[in-house]
Design an enzyme around this catalytic site. Structure first.
Site, PDB file in Angstrom:
ATOM      1  N   LYS A 113       4.213   1.123   8.908  1.00 37.08           N
ATOM      2  CA  LYS A 113       4.401   2.350   8.147  1.00 37.08           C
ATOM      3  C   LYS A 113       3.712   3.518   8.839  1.00 37.08           C
ATOM      4  CE  LYS A 113       3.649   0.010   3.962  1.00 37.08           C
ATOM      5  NZ  LYS A 113       2.233  -0.004   3.641  1.00 37.08           N
ATOM      6  N   ARG A 117       4.610 -12.478  10.224  1.00 34.95           N
ATOM      7  CA  ARG A 117       5.316 -11.222  10.002  1.00 34.95           C
ATOM      8  C   ARG A 117       6.687 -11.259  10.647  1.00 34.95           C
ATOM      9  NH1 ARG A 117       1.938  -6.754   9.275  1.00 34.95           N
ATOM     10  NH2 ARG A 117       3.516  -5.323  10.009  1.00 34.95           N
ATOM     11  N   GLU A 137       0.877  -1.154   0.000  1.00 34.26           N
ATOM     12  CA  GLU A 137       0.000   0.000   0.000  1.00 34.26           C
ATOM     13  C   GLU A 137       0.924   1.216   0.000  1.00 34.26           C
ATOM     14  OE1 GLU A 137      -3.596   1.613   2.876  1.00 34.26           O
ATOM     15  OE2 GLU A 137      -2.361  -0.049   3.516  1.00 34.26           O
TER      16      GLU A 137
HETATM   17  P1  ATP Z   1       2.389  -1.681   7.612  1.00 31.84           P
HETATM   18  O1  ATP Z   1       1.549  -2.000   8.799  1.00 31.84           O
HETATM   19  O2  ATP Z   1       3.805  -1.485   7.925  1.00 31.84           O
HETATM   20  O3  ATP Z   1       1.809  -0.600   6.778  1.00 31.84           O
HETATM   21  P2  ATP Z   1       1.243  -3.484   5.834  1.00 31.84           P
HETATM   22  O4  ATP Z   1       1.057  -4.933   6.022  1.00 31.84           O
HETATM   23  O5  ATP Z   1       0.057  -2.608   5.916  1.00 31.84           O
HETATM   24  O6  ATP Z   1       2.370  -3.003   6.775  1.00 31.84           O
HETATM   25  P3  ATP Z   1       1.509  -3.416   3.017  1.00 31.84           P
HETATM   26  O7  ATP Z   1       2.040  -2.307   2.241  1.00 31.84           O
HETATM   27  O8  ATP Z   1       0.086  -3.690   2.934  1.00 31.84           O
HETATM   28  O9  ATP Z   1       1.971  -3.162   4.507  1.00 31.84           O
HETATM   29  O10 ATP Z   1       2.356  -4.729   2.814  1.00 31.84           O
HETATM   30  C1  ATP Z   1       2.736  -5.298   1.615  1.00 31.84           C
HETATM   31  C2  ATP Z   1       3.089  -6.717   1.906  1.00 31.84           C
HETATM   32  O11 ATP Z   1       4.132  -6.803   2.873  1.00 31.84           O
HETATM   33  C3  ATP Z   1       1.916  -7.492   2.470  1.00 31.84           C
HETATM   34  O12 ATP Z   1       1.829  -8.728   1.825  1.00 31.84           O
HETATM   35  C4  ATP Z   1       2.264  -7.655   3.919  1.00 31.84           C
HETATM   36  O13 ATP Z   1       1.690  -8.807   4.438  1.00 31.84           O
HETATM   37  C5  ATP Z   1       3.788  -7.689   3.892  1.00 31.84           C
HETATM   38  N1  ATP Z   1       4.349  -7.255   5.171  1.00 31.84           N
HETATM   39  C6  ATP Z   1       4.116  -6.095   5.810  1.00 31.84           C
HETATM   40  N2  ATP Z   1       4.755  -6.054   6.981  1.00 31.84           N
HETATM   41  C7  ATP Z   1       5.438  -7.216   7.104  1.00 31.84           C
HETATM   42  C8  ATP Z   1       6.289  -7.790   8.102  1.00 31.84           C
HETATM   43  N3  ATP Z   1       6.583  -7.146   9.234  1.00 31.84           N
HETATM   44  N4  ATP Z   1       6.794  -9.020   7.875  1.00 31.84           N
HETATM   45  C9  ATP Z   1       6.522  -9.672   6.738  1.00 31.84           C
HETATM   46  N5  ATP Z   1       5.729  -9.204   5.769  1.00 31.84           N
HETATM   47  C10 ATP Z   1       5.177  -7.992   5.937  1.00 31.84           C
HETATM   48 MG    MG Z   2      -0.873  -1.094   5.738  1.00 30.19          MG
END
Ligand code: ATP
Ligand code: MG
Length: 603
Positions: free
Chosen positions: A271, A261, A36
């Protein structure tokens, strides 16, 4: 498929291999990485990238980069650029398959209309608060919305008018008609579309309704004919809804598979939370070298290889765990030990005058660039009468086991001579040692005594007249507690006030004069350092990537001594984390996030 690949296997690869054996997707492997664009990528994303791109690569498949831009208010073109840069830097490539969820808004709208026409979706007037109340709890079934049984015609009409912009934000939502009594809260008539009068970075003002994550994501995967849709564990409960939409719409159906994660001690992986640090000025930006972002790690001097290696070592598991920072540091030391040239740099200089060394003499001494790699050769370092050594390599009253320089004591200067301290000069007012007078033994040139006498310490040094001034930034962990997001109060209360120390009087050997941005070195006895982009013609600026101290080696040694000959990354993974239950009974790792929504998905 590359069966010779030496990378260790994991349960995701096992699933892929089985699907290849049964020809489930006509022998295809097609994954995607769906960030995202609401912030910069962090090291957690690096794990996901290594899985999504890495598995595709290993099995001869493809991996798409898809920006999940269904939330118009959070997105920013700066993030879109940075995310691409970071993935490329890690060494992965999506070829010509760069997509945006917003590319599919028309199709998604059509699918929503299809659901309405089949009586599987309805327009609801309840507001956010009411929807929450009607949803029930883990223990209690929800209540049906009074608008649930609207006629198909009325639903079609209202949805059309939602799209045309006739209503305010929040006035209506489109919901799937599933089951308000489902044990899975996500199945209790989830939202499909919300009204949001907002400008979108790609579709402009074409839309004022935007699809919700659960509806959009499965369709994006389906449209791109993804085979394996890897995501993190907090989406486990969303899998049922993922499957429901695709089944009800009778479209191509990828498989969602969840993995744990990455959580790292003494930092945060969100983020949204990292954005708070940037916006609040707690750090200098997304690429501040203290940040767990990929751009921060890059600026700090981490190599892509070390991060990929780290992701390999932590492995992929089905249960949440928290990984020690020491493992990440171990990976970068291991990499830089092999390739970073070694140089001498004095961070906190103390002047040393060699009384018996001729005034205007300069000798060029041979220094080894990297004892780990003889092919890196040797260089010359100038030696002269006035030198700098580290302040803490001298003690006027040396405690036990302090073997470095002290009054009357002899030590070796690396690649140079034995010197002996004969006089200590101090500031009259403060009592601080300002310079040392020493003598050198000309017969010890190169570092050995012809008479076989030994010294107990070897110090690094820099010739004062030839030295290059530099600023050096030392970093420590960003937070003072292992898991800042598990605290009841604001995580920012746990920022480490000493996470950055700036030294401005550093003296480097002259070979560093032309160091360019990004160059990495080992400063002997001090750690690994790299040239920061803040450097100018006037002043070089270095970041300390990591110290030489290696607690990880100690941990490993201790483990070996205990005869634990299990895979040591498994050891790390298994370190317990306590799961917490939130009010809906959903599991989530204590470090991370609200498990309710993918993003800020309020109506
Ligand atoms: P954040 O909470 O940091 O915004 P998110 O999961 O919302 O993380 P996205 O941009 O939606 O972030 O993530 C893109 C991909 O990265 C998704 O498939 C998500 O599951 C993966 N991802 C995000 N954070 C982690 C993590 N700490 N470990 C492994 N994979 C992750
Ligand atoms: Mg997110």
């Amino acid at each position: 498929m590359n069966s010779m690949d030496s990378t260790p296997t994991n349960f995701l690869k096992t699933i892929v291999e089985n699907d290849l054996k049964t020809n489930k997707y006509d022998g295809r492997v097609h994954t995607r990485f769906p960030p995202e664009p609401n912030g910069y990528l962090h090291i957690g994303h690096a794990k996901a990238i290594c899985i999504d791109f890495g598995i595709a690569e290993q099995y001869g498949g493809l991996c798409n980069l898809r920006f999940d831009d269904t939330n118009p208010t959070k997105e920013n073109p700066e993030y879109i650029k940075a995310i691409q840069e970071d993935i490329h830097w890690l060494g992965f490539d999506w070829g010509d398959r760069l997509y945006y969820a917003s590319d599919y808004f028309d199709k998604m709208y059509e699918y929503a209309v299809q659901l309405i026409k089949e009586g599987k979706a309805y327009v609801c007037n309840l507001n956010e608060q009411e929807i929450r109340e009607y949803r029930g709890t883990v223990k209690q079934p929800g209540k049906e919305s009074p608008y649930r049984n609207r006629s198909i015609e009325e639903n079609l009409d209202l949805f059309e008018r939602m799209r045309k912009g006739e209503f305010e934000d929040g006035a209506y939502v489109l919901r799937a008609k599933i089951d308000m009594a489902s044990p899975n809260m996500k199945m209790r008539d989830p939202l499909i579309y919300r009204i949001r009068h907002a400008h979108h970075h790609r579709t402009g003002d074409k839309w004022c309704i935007y699809p919700m994550y659960d509806f959009a994501h499965c369709l994006e995967d389906s449209i791109e004919r993804i085979t394996h849709s890897f995501c993190t564990l907090e989406f486990e409960n969303n899998r049922e809804i993922y499957d429901w939409f695709l089944d009800e719409l009778r479209v191509y159906h990828p498989q969602q598979i969840e993995f744990a994660r990455l959580n790292l001690r003494y930092t945060i992986m969100s983020k949204r939370k990292l954005l708070e640090l940037v916006e609040g000025g707690y750090v200098k930006g997304w690429d501040d070298p203290r940040m767990p972002t990929i751009s921060g790690l890059r600026r700090r001097g981490y190599t892509p290889e070390s991060i990929r290696n780290f992701c390999e070592r932590i492995g992929v598991a089905k249960s949440e765990s928290i990984v020690d920072l020491a493992l990440l540091e171990y990976c970068i030391r291991e990499d830089l030990n092999k390739r970073a040239p070694r140089v001498m740099a004095v961070l906190r200089p103390l002047k040393v005058i060699i009384d018996n060394y001729p005034q205007n003499r300069v000798e060029e001494l041979d220094a080894v660039n990297n004892p780990e790699d003889p092919s890196m050769g040797i260089r010359k370092v100038p030696f002269s009468r006035v030198l700098y050594i580290e302040q803490d390599d001298f003690r006027e009253e040396p405690p036990k086991k302090f073997y470095r320089l002290a009054p009357g004591r002899e030590v070796r200067l690396r690649y140079a001579y034995f010197i002996k301290c004969v006089k200590v000069v101090k500031d009259k007012n403060t009592g601080k040692v300002t310079e040392l007078h020493c003598t050198y033994d000309p017969k010890t040139r190169g570092g050995d005594s012809p008479d076989g006498r030994k010294v107990k310490a070897t110090l690094h040094w820099v010739s004062a007249a030839h030295s290059v001034n530099a600023e050096v930034r030392l970093y420590d962990r960003l937070f003072t507690v292992e898991n800042p997001l598990s605290k009841k109060d604001d995580f920012k209360n746990y920022l480490n006030p000493k996470s950055l120390e700036i030294l401005t009087e550093c003296k480097l050997e002259p070979s560093l004069k032309n160091a360019s941005i990004g160059n990495r070195y080992q400063f002997e006895r001090k750690g690994y350092f790299c040239v920061d982009p803040d450097s100018s013609d006037k002043m070089l600026v270095f970041n300390r990537t990591v110290t030489l101290r290696d607690p990880w080696a100690k941990i490993q040694k201790a483990a070996e001594e205990k005869k634990i000959n299990k895979d040591w990354s498994a050891e790390m993974r298994n370190e317990a984390t306590n799961f917490q239950q939130n009010s809906t009974g959903e599991k989530f790792a204590p470090t991370c996030r609200d498990a309710f929504s993918h993003s800020d998905e309020s109506m």
